[in-house]
Design an enzyme around this catalytic site. Sequence first.
Site: not given
Ligand code: NAD
Length: 396
Positions: A100, A140
Amino acid sequence: MNPFDNAMEQLKRAAKVADIKEYEVLRTPKRTISITMPFETDRGEMKYLKGYRVQYNDARGPFKGGIRFHPKVDLDEVKALAFWMAMKNAVVDVPFGGGKGGVEVDPKGLSQRELENLSRAYIKEIAHFIGPDVDVPAPDVYTNPQIMAWMLDEYEKVVGHKAPAVITGKPLEVGGSPGRSYSTAQGGFFVLETFYSKKGTVAVQGFGNAGSHIARLLHEAGHRVIAVSDSRGAVYDQKGLDIPRLMEHKRKTGKVSGFATGIGDVLTLDVDVLVLAALENQVTKDNAHKIKARVILELANGPTTPEADRILKIPVIPDILANAGGVTVSYFEWVQNRSGEQWSEERVIDELKQRMASAAEEVKKTAENYKCDLRTAAFIVGMGRVLAAERLRGNL
Ligand code: NAD
């Protein structure tokens, strides 16, 4: 709440339940890269940003895991995320290890030009430590396909040849895979079907890539998504939010607020399914007893602390299974890049469904065998596979 301490507690618990003594090898990363990046703002000011790439374990294949841009990124967070990637890739049985990366920065305050410069500067710093057979990054939190395209371009300039398989989550035009943009949510959707088949009400914390697509998929499947939140606020409608219109509102305004009635907290609503799709440490010992949902689906990494796990009485479909759809389609993207083929979207989603369903069944069976919760079961499956590879390599 240090996410790496939490991750190690999860590991220890699973090792204890399955009586696995050799897990010590998984308590430290193989390699940790810490960098300081000189970075010039549009106003000509020099800033020095901290960045990391943690290469946790590669017994099963090249290190693999996303890159996060966030003001709260630190080494312990990146180490935890890299460790979870190693477990996750083993749970869905894709031939990758875990890694990561992250940069401590607030990307919301950057212009497009600054974001591009930062993305290029970061990948240049780690270019000699990554590669299609070495370490394969992806998006991410607050990184996206455009950022992956800039990073790919910079990497190819450094090495002097095309190398699309060095990074996944790319736009289709530069070697991305159909379906990758919503694959994390789609994988979570398939896994949920194994553990909770009823149609009901849903609340989603986090409305980014993972959260907005799971809200859309559940809405399309006939669930009623009554509340969603992002970092700036939350909205609520007991009759069900119109998710495609909410996605459009978020695209135009950058937030969910203003679309429907505002609400304080989505975590403690009385819903069937609570989806966690934001960040680590959201369900803690302070709010776990207030959760009223029937099931939790963890699309975020590390959203529930071990203390909260001990309080919750409902099934928690753990991150290392629930959000593994993203890396599974990243694996399909890597395979396509290496073979020069392009799969249809239908093939991607079909193969994703098979892999997620079989991983979910394996975790379910393991939970029944050991009479344990789903997180512990997923760790037993993941840890078992990583340790088997370490043993075959002569490292144990
Ligand atoms: P992203 O940047 O697209 O979205 C993150 C979202 O979370 C945003 O809408 C932001 O406003 C919101 N957010 C941040 N802090 C917050 C809070 N305190 N309360 C409510 N909402 C909040 O990111 P993503 O890719 O959707 O990732 C989200 C989670 O999913 C992370 O933990 C990431 O590690 C995990 N994840 C993502 C992927 C991927 O392929 N994108 C894969 C596996 C896991």
